[in-house]
Each structure stands twice: as structure tokens, then as C-alpha cells.
Design a protein around this motif. Structure first.
Motif, PDB file in Angstrom:
ATOM      1  N   MET A   1       0.833  -1.202   0.000  1.00 45.02           N
ATOM      2  CA  MET A   1       0.000   0.000   0.000  1.00 45.02           C
ATOM      3  C   MET A   1       0.867   1.251   0.000  1.00 45.02           C
ATOM      4  O   MET A   1       0.879   2.028   0.958  1.00 45.02           O
ATOM      5  CB  MET A   1      -0.916   0.000   1.226  1.00 45.02           C
TER       6      MET A   1
ATOM      7  N   TYR B   1      -6.617  -6.729   0.932  1.00 46.11           N
ATOM      8  CA  TYR B   1      -6.084  -6.016  -0.229  1.00 46.11           C
ATOM      9  C   TYR B   1      -5.283  -6.963  -1.120  1.00 46.11           C
ATOM     10  O   TYR B   1      -5.443  -6.968  -2.356  1.00 46.11           O
ATOM     11  CB  TYR B   1      -5.225  -4.845   0.229  1.00 46.11           C
TER      12      TYR B   1
ATOM     13  N   GLU C   1      -6.557  -8.133  -4.888  1.00 49.58           N
ATOM     14  CA  GLU C   1      -5.741  -7.758  -6.036  1.00 49.58           C
ATOM     15  C   GLU C   1      -5.234  -8.996  -6.769  1.00 49.58           C
ATOM     16  O   GLU C   1      -5.203  -9.035  -8.013  1.00 49.58           O
ATOM     17  CB  GLU C   1      -4.571  -6.886  -5.575  1.00 49.58           C
TER      18      GLU C   1
END
Length: 368
Positions: free
Chosen positions: A46, A138, A142
């Protein structure tokens, strides 16, 4: 952790201005090296994003063959419960695979994206295990997106198995069941023609359906899901675990472990002990069908320890916990169930605690 308690912890963490890693530090959980690895992993997953590009040091592009081997080696470390080693490797792998996708020519780009997806799914697997759920979501989301966009149905479904596990960990049982059931229906194989990886992923999806429904107090649906998982396991005929082809280690032994887990959830201690080392879980059967995953076996032995505590057999419970500490000590510290079992033992113990009980409590971070 119940959703209410989880919400309260989240509110406290945010009010205090703490990240999940910071909360772990303030709570006395995790060592300094692991906290540092998690910070680096968060940066790799991130990065801050500006007007033009992420504001972070780019990774170095790598050879796809080398990257595949490094990701597979890291998965092997995960399977061996060497979480610190996995966490140390992941930031570089994530940056390198991202850089490789960015510079890949048209012919190699799809393969680079697939390798990137595998790195993300491995990150999601590790992060779910150590309960870093925001990063895990996340990474898994993804990874699933990239696998889907490149037409890698089996890899996509493998990521869904991991996503369902994450949802289970968050007590999102309805969502986990629905996602697993829909994906299993789309993946339903022709048994006689399906590859081992296809059968394994299909079976793992049914395990997720079963785990969701049994925790949602729907035993009939859970039994049907277990039956479907058993069909996949029987078709495989042995344990199967190949990186990139299924989520974990699946086969006849794993399917039976989960049946015993249902008995534990139903608080049928005698049923757990009756089946714990019998039939498909006997030494002879495991020798024939293959060993289950280390984590699945560890969870099973925690079910056995819980059953012993329920029936007042404290020393038998300690034998199980001590064995787990010797074989999978790092994994054990991440298992709330281990703390529940040990806390119940301490609460019900009328005699003076033994030295091994004191050491186990300290290992699990339990005050007594």
C-alpha cells in the motif's frame, strides 16, 4: 473474535491512532523483527499514491523463472510455519513482481502478471494467518483480480478459497458461504476428466461452505458440504498440495480432519476423541494417503486438546499442547483457540500448576 468485539477493538485502535502493528506492540504481541517486517510489507502493498505514480522506491525487475522459484520457496517456508522468514521475503518479492510487470514486453506481460498474482495470494495467505486482515484483504482481492483478468480460472478460484478463509476469520459466515458455494458451482468438474488441482480447489471450496454453515448453526447444510468435499477427496485418492494449483493441502485426511472439527464446534468432546486417531486419521491411513497440511493437523490437535480439557484430562491436554509447541511453536502463538484451551485448563485446574503449564501460559501470553 465476535464482530462486536472486533468493532470495539477497531474503534479503540483508531481512537488511539494505532495501526494494527502498533496495537500489537502496545498489547505486547509479536517481536520487534516481525513488527518491522509488517511495516515493510504494508509499504510494499500500500504505497502512497500521488498525481503521477506511487511515491516509493521502485523494486527491481527480475527473471520470471527466478521469481516463480522464490515465491514457491516462500510458500514452502509458510507451510513449515516459518512466518518470520516469509514476512522478510515478501516486501522484496512484491516490489520485484510489480516492477517486472511494468517493464515486461507484450509477449511476457501476461506471464509476469500471473507471477504477480501468485505473490499477492501468498502475501494474503501469510497476512490472514497472522491476523493482519486489512492488508490480507487487499492482497487477496488484487491477486484474484489479476488472475481473473489473465484468464487463470484455477488461480482465481484458489484466491477465492483464501478470501473465504479471511471472511471466516472475520465471522462473515454468510458472505463466506455464498462466495464459496457460487464459485464451487462454477468450478464443478467432470470427475473423471478433472486435473488434481481442479479437484483439490473444488474440494477446498466445499470445505469453506461447510465451515461457514456449521458456524452459522446450519448442520444439515454443513453435512452436505462435507459430503461434497469428501467426493473431491475420494476422487483425488491422496493428499494434494502443489503451489499455484491449490490453496493448501487437500485430500482424504484433510476432509476427515474437518469432520472432527465440526464435532469440536458442537462441543462433542467424546466424539472428537473417538475419531481423532481412527479411520482416515490413523497412522496407517495417513501413511497411505499422505500427510495433511501442518496447520490443518495443528488445528486438529487443538481440537483434541480442547476435548481433553472438557473431560478434565489436563495432562493429556498438556501433552497435545507441548507437542504443538515443539513442532509448530510460532504457529501456536497465532492461534486464539490455543489460548482459549489453555485459559480453560488454568481456570478449571484445582491443583498447583505444573512447570510445563506455566511455561505454556507464558508462551501463549496468558497471565495466571
Amino acid at each position: 473474535m465476535s464482530s462486536g468485539l472486533a468493532d470495539n477493538v477497531r474503534k479503540f485502535r483508531r481512537a488511539a491512532g494505532l495501526s494494527q502493528e502498533g496495537l500489537a506492540h502496545e498489547s505486547g504481541l509479536g517481536d520487534e523483527a516481525n513488527r518491522r517486517y509488517l511495516v515493510e510489507l504494508r509499504k510494499a502493498l500500500m504505497p502512497p499514491v500521488g498525481l503521477a505514480a506511487p511515491l516509493t522506491d521502485p523494486g527491481e525487475a527480475g527473471d520470471l523463472t527466478v521469481l516463480r522459484r522464490e515465491i514457491a520457496d516462500s510458500d514452502a517456508l509458510y507451510q513449515a510455519d516459518r512466518y518470520g522468514s516469509v514476512a522478510k521475503r515478501l516486501p522484496r518479492l512484491l516490489r520485484s513482481t510489480e516492477a517486472t510487470v511494468a517493464v515486461a514486453e507484450a509477449e511476457e506481460r501476461q506471464q509476469a502478471v500471473i507471477v504477480r498474482a501468485h505473490a499477492l495470494l501468498l502475501a494474503g495467505k501469510y497476512l490472514t494467518q497472522v491476523r493482519q486482515y486489512d492488508m490480507a484483504y487487499y492482497a487477496l482481492a488484487e491477486g484474484i483480480r489479476l488472475a481473473r483478468e489473465t484468464g487463470q480460472t484455477l488461480t482465481t478460484a484458489t484466491g477465492v478459497v483464501g478470501m473465504c478463509w479471511l471472511l471466516l476469520r472475520q465471522d462473515r459466515f454468510d458472505e463466506s458461504e455464498h462466495l464459496a458455494a457460487v464459485t464451487a458451482a462454477e468450478m464443478e468438474p467432470r470427475i473423471s476428466q478433472a486435473s488434481p488441482g481442479h479437484l483439490a480447489v473444488w474440494g477446498e471450496l466445499w470445505l469453506r461452505v461447510a465451515s461457514s454453515t456449521v458456524r452459522n448453526n446450519r448442520p444439515q447444510e454443513a453435512r452436505e458440504a462435507r459430503r461434497m468435499a469428501g467426493t473431491a477427496a475420494s476422487a483425488l485418492g491422496k493428499q494434494f498440495c502443489v503451489f499455484g494449483q491449490n490453496w493448501g493441502n487437500f485430500g482424504p485426511v484433510t476432509a476427515e480432519l474437518k469432520v472432527v472439527e465440526d464435532l469440536s464446534i458442537a462441543d462433542d468432546a467424546r466424539g472428537v476423541l473417538r475419531r481423532a486417531d481412527d479411520g482416515l486419521l490413523s497412522t496407517k491411513a495417513i501413511s497411505a494417503y499422505g500427510n495433511p497440511g501442518v496447520n490443518s493437523w495443528g488445528r486438529h490437535r487443538l481440537d483434541v486438546a480442547k476435548a481433553h480439557v472438557t473431560l478434565g484430562s489436563h495432562q493429556d491436554a498438556m501433552s497435545e499442547l507441548d507437542q504443538l509447541r515443539r513442532n509448530s511453536g510460532e504457529w501456536l502463538t497465532h492461534q486464539p483457540m490455543a489460548r482459549y484451551v489453555m485459559s480453560d485448563l488454568l481456570a478449571s485446574r484445582k491443583r498447583t500448576l505444573t512447570q510445563d503449564m506455566r511455561e505454556m501460559a507464558a508462551h501463549l501470553g496468558i497471565k495466571h
